[in-house]
Write a protein that holds these residues in place. Structure first.
Motif, short mmCIF file in Angstrom:
data_model
loop_
_atom_site.label_atom_id
_atom_site.label_comp_id
_atom_site.label_asym_id
_atom_site.label_seq_id
_atom_site.Cartn_x
_atom_site.Cartn_y
_atom_site.Cartn_z
N TRP A 1 77.61 -7.68 -19.75
CA TRP A 1 76.97 -7.83 -21.21
C TRP A 1 77.63 -8.58 -22.07
O TRP A 1 77.12 -9.47 -22.66
N ASN A 2 78.90 -8.29 -22.27
CA ASN A 2 79.74 -9.07 -23.28
C ASN A 2 79.73 -10.55 -23.04
O ASN A 2 79.88 -11.37 -23.84
N ASP A 3 80.15 -11.00 -21.67
CA ASP A 3 80.03 -12.29 -21.24
C ASP A 3 78.65 -13.16 -21.61
O ASP A 3 78.63 -14.07 -22.01
N ALA B 1 76.39 -11.89 -23.88
CA ALA B 1 76.53 -12.16 -25.42
C ALA B 1 77.17 -13.41 -26.05
O ALA B 1 76.88 -13.99 -26.81
N ARG B 2 78.49 -13.41 -25.32
CA ARG B 2 79.13 -14.46 -25.80
C ARG B 2 78.57 -15.82 -25.67
O ARG B 2 78.89 -16.64 -26.38
N LEU C 1 79.55 -3.36 -18.65
CA LEU C 1 79.93 -3.87 -20.01
C LEU C 1 80.63 -5.40 -20.20
O LEU C 1 80.31 -5.95 -20.71
#
Length: 343
Positions: free
Chosen positions: A229-231, A233-234, A226
């Protein structure tokens, strides 16, 4: 993303929460969508294969999305560079046009059916439909049990994975993230729970660079993936999420840029292994063995129920196949193939 011309994935899976899919994600990625309607066995999958073949011959990269209810059939075929998508819009993934004509079209193969013939067989069709629904419901109950014991195993590994060791591994993973090119995102399953067992299309998610996470069964890999993925997406970077076939809310593998982070151990690829407390694992060994045994048992029972649903569905299809006007279908097929050639 994947540099191969052909990818094979699943848009949906039979999960502990029932059938879950990412059909809307596919539509978001497409410029034009052709939605197939009609009963079982009317030729939707065959036409999608033909569309994919035509796109391949034109030099397009093609993604084939297999059906988790019948892996030999297709739910969708997509040419991502051209933005062309053909998909099944019938249950359990009912899809309707959002911008009819402008961005979406409907191809109704149901017009080839002899409705009077089918109406005379309504009782048999309803009986088979009820048996199919009951078999799926039984499968989902078993998958709920499988998820529960896997969560119990995950709790053991969570206790054995110290905060310091977890932070170190998370930082090591994040440090491998390159400067990512801007791009879109996608969601699908590389594995699905089907009537043939848990099927994998892992070859379809190969990227230029691979990092393997060597984790035991039951380990919560979602918590490690996660942050990646979040990095991504950022940064609004190119990324693709491959979801857990048992729990679609969780990540099983993640592709960012030309890197793939996966739990599939592959030859010649670097592996990272969580440092777990050996004393806790020894103490909880019988519990983990029990969880795995129950998981395998309930998963096998779910697969048997899905196989029963598939057998009843095959019987249902025969009624529709017998009611088809194939000369009319041939004309529709030709018109469809001419339409996709125009884009």
């Amino acid at each position: 993303m994947n540099k191969e011309k052909i990818r094979r994935l699943f848009p949906g899976s039979n999960t502990s929460a029932g059938f879950m899919g990412f059909f809307e994600d596919l539509r978001q990625r497409a410029k034009r969508t052709i939605i197939f309607k009609g009963g079982p066995g009317v030729g939707k999958s065959t036409l999608m294969r033909e569309a994919g073949k035509r796109w391949e011959e034109a030099g397009e990269r093609v993604e084939y999305y297999h059906c988790s209810g019948d892996p030999d059939s297709l739910d969708a075929v997509f040419a991502p560079e051209a933005g062309l998508l053909a998909m099944d819009g019938t249950a359990p993934h009912i899809v309707d046009p959002r911008l009819p004509g402008a961005a979406d079209g409907i191809l109704n193969l149901g017009v080839c059916l002899n409705e009077k013939q089918l109406a005379a067989q309504r009782d048999a069709l309803e009986k088979l439909s009820g048996e199919i629904s009951a078999a799926f419901a039984r499968a989902y109950r078993y998958l709920t049990a499988a998820k529960a014991v896997r969560q119990d195993a995950a709790a053991v590994y969570d206790a054995a994975f110290g905060k310091k060791e977890r932070r170190a591994l998370e930082q090591e993973l994040l440090s491998m993230m390159p400067s990512l090119p801007e791009g879109g995102s996608g969601h699908a399953f590389a594995q699905a729970i089907t009537c043939q067992g848990v099927l994998q299309q892992l070859d379809s998610m190969m990227e230029e660079n691979v990092c393997c996470l060597d984790v035991p069964w039951g380990f919560d890999v979602h918590a490690l993936l996660l942050p990646l993925w979040n990095d991504a997406a950022r940064q609004r970077a190119q990324r693709f999420a491959y979801h857990d076939p048992l729990d679609a809310t969780c990540l099983a593998h993640v592709a960012v840029g030309d890197w793939l982070f996966t739990t599939a151990v592959m030859m010649d690829a670097p592996c990272l292994t969580p440092q777990l407390d050996a004393a806790i694992l020894r103490r909880e060994g019988p519990r983990l063995a029990f969880d795995r045994a129950v998981y395998d048992l309930t998963l096998n029972q779910a697969v048997e129920a899905l196989a029963e649903a598939k057998a009843r569905h095959d019987e249902l299809e025969r009624y529709y196949i017998d009611a088809m006007d194939y000369s009319r279908l041939g004309a529709i097929k030709q018109e469809f193939l001419e339409e996709i050639r125009a884009y």
